[in-house]
Design a protein around this motif. Sequence first.
Motif, mmCIF file in Angstrom:
data_model
loop_
_atom_site.group_PDB
_atom_site.id
_atom_site.type_symbol
_atom_site.label_atom_id
_atom_site.label_comp_id
_atom_site.label_asym_id
_atom_site.label_seq_id
_atom_site.Cartn_x
_atom_site.Cartn_y
_atom_site.Cartn_z
ATOM 1 N N TYR A 99 0.812 -1.220 0.000
ATOM 2 C CA TYR A 99 0.000 0.000 0.000
ATOM 3 C C TYR A 99 0.848 1.273 0.000
ATOM 4 N N ARG A 100 2.021 1.195 0.604
ATOM 5 C CA ARG A 100 2.916 2.355 0.617
ATOM 6 C C ARG A 100 4.266 1.924 0.090
ATOM 7 N N LYS A 101 4.850 2.787 -0.743
ATOM 8 C CA LYS A 101 6.131 2.456 -1.357
ATOM 9 C C LYS A 101 7.029 3.684 -1.376
ATOM 10 N N ARG A 102 8.271 3.460 -1.033
ATOM 11 C CA ARG A 102 9.253 4.546 -1.097
ATOM 12 C C ARG A 102 9.509 4.919 -2.554
ATOM 13 N N ARG A 103 9.632 3.919 -3.384
ATOM 14 C CA ARG A 103 9.760 4.111 -4.834
ATOM 15 C C ARG A 103 8.661 3.279 -5.486
ATOM 16 N N ASP A 104 7.899 3.869 -6.368
ATOM 17 C CA ASP A 104 6.682 3.187 -6.837
ATOM 18 C C ASP A 104 6.596 3.018 -8.346
ATOM 19 N N GLN A 105 7.726 3.124 -9.045
ATOM 20 C CA GLN A 105 7.723 2.938 -10.491
ATOM 21 C C GLN A 105 8.846 1.982 -10.896
ATOM 22 N N VAL A 106 8.578 1.182 -11.912
ATOM 23 C CA VAL A 106 9.607 0.367 -12.559
ATOM 24 C C VAL A 106 9.543 0.651 -14.055
ATOM 25 N N ILE A 107 10.678 0.956 -14.637
ATOM 26 C CA ILE A 107 10.742 1.243 -16.069
ATOM 27 C C ILE A 107 11.014 -0.052 -16.827
ATOM 28 N N ILE A 108 10.246 -0.267 -17.902
ATOM 29 C CA ILE A 108 10.441 -1.420 -18.770
ATOM 30 C C ILE A 108 10.481 -0.931 -20.220
ATOM 31 N N PRO A 109 11.564 -1.206 -20.953
ATOM 32 C CA PRO A 109 11.554 -0.871 -22.382
ATOM 33 C C PRO A 109 10.423 -1.608 -23.087
ATOM 34 N N LYS A 110 9.872 -0.965 -24.086
ATOM 35 C CA LYS A 110 8.742 -1.572 -24.786
ATOM 36 C C LYS A 110 9.115 -2.942 -25.345
ATOM 37 N N HIS A 111 10.354 -3.108 -25.805
ATOM 38 C CA HIS A 111 10.750 -4.392 -26.379
ATOM 39 C C HIS A 111 10.826 -5.506 -25.332
ATOM 40 N N SER A 112 10.772 -5.147 -24.066
ATOM 41 C CA SER A 112 10.901 -6.144 -23.002
ATOM 42 C C SER A 112 9.580 -6.494 -22.329
ATOM 43 N N ARG A 113 8.473 -5.899 -22.772
ATOM 44 C CA ARG A 113 7.191 -6.283 -22.184
ATOM 45 C C ARG A 113 6.877 -7.725 -22.550
ATOM 46 N N ASN A 114 6.456 -8.520 -21.559
ATOM 47 C CA ASN A 114 6.220 -9.935 -21.784
ATOM 48 C C ASN A 114 5.373 -10.475 -20.635
ATOM 49 N N PRO A 115 4.795 -11.676 -20.787
ATOM 50 C CA PRO A 115 3.927 -12.209 -19.720
ATOM 51 C C PRO A 115 4.625 -12.357 -18.384
ATOM 52 N N TYR A 116 5.948 -12.503 -18.394
ATOM 53 C CA TYR A 116 6.664 -12.757 -17.148
ATOM 54 C C TYR A 116 6.987 -11.484 -16.379
ATOM 55 N N ASP A 117 6.758 -10.321 -16.990
ATOM 56 C CA ASP A 117 6.947 -9.098 -16.196
ATOM 57 C C ASP A 117 5.815 -8.922 -15.181
ATOM 58 N N PHE A 118 4.931 -9.925 -15.112
ATOM 59 C CA PHE A 118 3.948 -9.960 -14.027
ATOM 60 C C PHE A 118 4.665 -10.012 -12.676
ATOM 61 N N GLY A 119 5.892 -10.563 -12.675
ATOM 62 C CA GLY A 119 6.681 -10.562 -11.450
ATOM 63 C C GLY A 119 6.950 -9.162 -10.930
ATOM 64 N N VAL A 120 7.015 -8.197 -11.823
ATOM 65 C CA VAL A 120 7.125 -6.784 -11.444
ATOM 66 C C VAL A 120 5.755 -6.225 -11.099
ATOM 67 N N ARG A 121 4.780 -6.489 -11.985
ATOM 68 C CA ARG A 121 3.441 -5.910 -11.806
ATOM 69 C C ARG A 121 2.796 -6.341 -10.498
ATOM 70 N N MET A 122 3.065 -7.590 -10.060
ATOM 71 C CA MET A 122 2.418 -8.091 -8.849
ATOM 72 C C MET A 122 2.876 -7.351 -7.596
ATOM 73 N N CYS A 123 3.940 -6.582 -7.720
ATOM 74 C CA CYS A 123 4.430 -5.812 -6.569
ATOM 75 C C CYS A 123 3.669 -4.501 -6.380
ATOM 76 N N GLY A 124 2.747 -4.204 -7.290
ATOM 77 C CA GLY A 124 1.907 -3.025 -7.126
ATOM 78 C C GLY A 124 2.532 -1.730 -7.577
ATOM 79 N N VAL A 125 3.593 -1.816 -8.377
ATOM 80 C CA VAL A 125 4.235 -0.592 -8.863
ATOM 81 C C VAL A 125 3.584 -0.138 -10.164
ATOM 82 N N GLU A 126 3.842 1.092 -10.521
ATOM 83 C CA GLU A 126 3.424 1.611 -11.820
ATOM 84 C C GLU A 126 4.479 1.236 -12.848
ATOM 85 N N ILE A 127 4.046 0.618 -13.946
ATOM 86 C CA ILE A 127 4.970 0.269 -15.022
ATOM 87 C C ILE A 127 5.073 1.466 -15.965
#
Length: 537
Positions: free
Chosen positions: A152-180
Motif C-alpha cells: 500500500y505504501r512504497k518509497r519508490r513506486d515505479q519500474v521502467i520497462i523498455p517496450k521491447h521487453s514487455r512480456n507475460p513474465y513481467d507480471f513478477g514486477v506488476r504483482m508488486c503493485g508498482v506503476e509500469i
Amino acid sequence: MSLFRNSLPSRREVLKKSGMLTAVSAATAVSPLTTNAGVLADPEKTLHAAMEAVDGDNLFTRIGVRPLVNARGTYTIITGSRSLPQVKQAMLEASNYYVHLDELMPAVGGEIAKLMGADSAIVTTGCEAAIAAATVACIAGADPEQTQALPYRKRRDQVIIPKHSRNPYDFGVRMCGVEIVEVDSEEELRSKLSERTAMVYILSGPAAEKGPLSIPNICSIAKEKNIPVFVDAAAEEPLVPNIHIAHGATLVGYSGGKCMRGPQAAGVLLGPKDIVAAAFFNAAPHHNWGRALKVGKEEIMGMLAAVREWYKRDHAAEQREWLSWLQDIEGRVKPLPSVTTEYLQPEDLSNRSPRLRINWDANQLKITGTELVERLDKGTPRILVDGGTGRRPDKMQSSVTIMPYMMAAGEDKIVADAIYEGLTHPGHYENPVIPQGTPVQIAGNWTFEIKYIRGTGVQHLTLQQEGDRLTGTQAGEVYQANLKGIVHADHIELMSEMEVPGNAISWTFRGVVTGNNASGTVHMGEYGDATWTAVKS
C-alpha cells in the motif's frame, strides 16, 4: 550423524521404489543425465525404459494422469525439464535433515555466486520469484517498516520497462503493485528516470542486444542515477563471466528448471550483496511481502547441485547428441512424398538447441500438421511436439517442429516412429462441416455476458458486416481489441487479440444467432473456455 545416515534407506532403494532409478539408469552419458561414474551408456541399449511404461503402471497413471514424451521444450505447463541425477540425490539427502535457513541460504548463495560470476546469490522459487523479490528489494530495501507497509505504501513506486521487453513474465514486477513506465527510446528513458524509479527491468533476448535500448546502454544510463537494472535471463545458459553483469546489470535472474536441469520450482537471483540480501529478507521464511515465495531446503540444495554440474557438463557433446536425434527423425520421414525438412537454430542463449521442422503437403499425405499434433498427443506413448501448422480445407501445406532439448536417449526413435506412422497411416479426416445458407445480418451493437469458471463478465461488441465477413471492436471490462470474423448461415466465429501490457488475451467466440440473440462458447487460449450469451441493442 553417520549412524543416522546409515539407518536411512539407500538412495538406490528409494529410487527403485519410486521408479526414479529406471529413468536415471536409462540416460546417456553425453546428456546431462549422466551417471556419477561417468560411464558411457550404449545408445542402442538405452531406449529409456521409463518411457516404455509411460502409459503403464506408474505414480502418475495411478491417479489418472498421462505422462508424455517431451519433444516440445522447457515449458512450465509440461513441468519444465527432467532434473539431473545429482539434483535428485541432493534433494533426497537434504530432506533427511533440519537446518536453519538463515544459515543455509548465505552458504549456498556464496558458492553459487562464485560459480556463476557474481558478488552474491540466493535460490528462489523460479525466475518469476527472483523478479518479484528483486523488485521489492529495490522498492523497500530491508527496512521493516517499509516492507510491512507493502503493497500500500512504497518509497519508490515505479519500474521502467523498455517496450521491447514487455512480456507475460513481467507480471513478477506488476504483482508488486508498482506503476509500469514503458519507454521506447533513449530520450524517453532519460526523461522517465526519477526519484520514483525503483528499478529498470529488461528481458534478455535479440531485441535487447542492439540499438539505443540495448542492455549495455540502459545499464550505463541507469547507473548515472544509481538505479538498479534487473535482467531476466530465465531460459539462458549462465555463461561465465556473466555477460549481463559484464554489461553493467545490477541483478540477473535465471530459471533453475530449464537448461540447468535443477528443481522445477527453483531459480537463482544474482547481484550485489545488499540487494540480494534484501530480496531474501523480503521472501520466506521472513514475514514480509514475499512470505509466499517459499523455497525449501530440498530445492536450495538441488539448485546448488544443478549449478555445480552445469560447469562440469560437456555442452558441445550435448549439442551433437541433440542434433543426432533430429537427424534420426529426419532420416525416418524424409523419403515420404512431399516431405521436406529444415533446421531451426536458436537466436540467442535461451533454449539453445537446434530444432527440426518437417514440412509436407497434406493433400498427398492426408493429414495436416495440427491433426498430427493432436494424434501424437492422444497416442501411446503420448508425445508433445513444438507446434504444428495446417488446416482443412484451405491451408493444406503442413508442418510439425521437434525440439530435442528435453528428450532422452531412445526417445528420438519413439518420436520418429510415431510421426512416420501418422504420415503413412493417417486414417480418415473430413473437412469441417460449414453451415449453408444466407448469412444472418449481425451488424450492430451487442452486449455479451460471459460466464467464467467463477464470475461473470460483460463486454460490448460493435460489429460491421460485408457479406459473410465481420469486423468490429471489442470493449472489455478493462481492455479493448479489434475483431474479425465470419458468418456461415446462422453460425458466427469472431476472433481478437486483446493487448494487455506485457501479455495478450486471445478470444475466439463461436455461436449461433437467433434474431437479436446469440449464444455459444469462447476459447481464451491458456485461460481456457467459457460460455456466453448476447443481446443486440
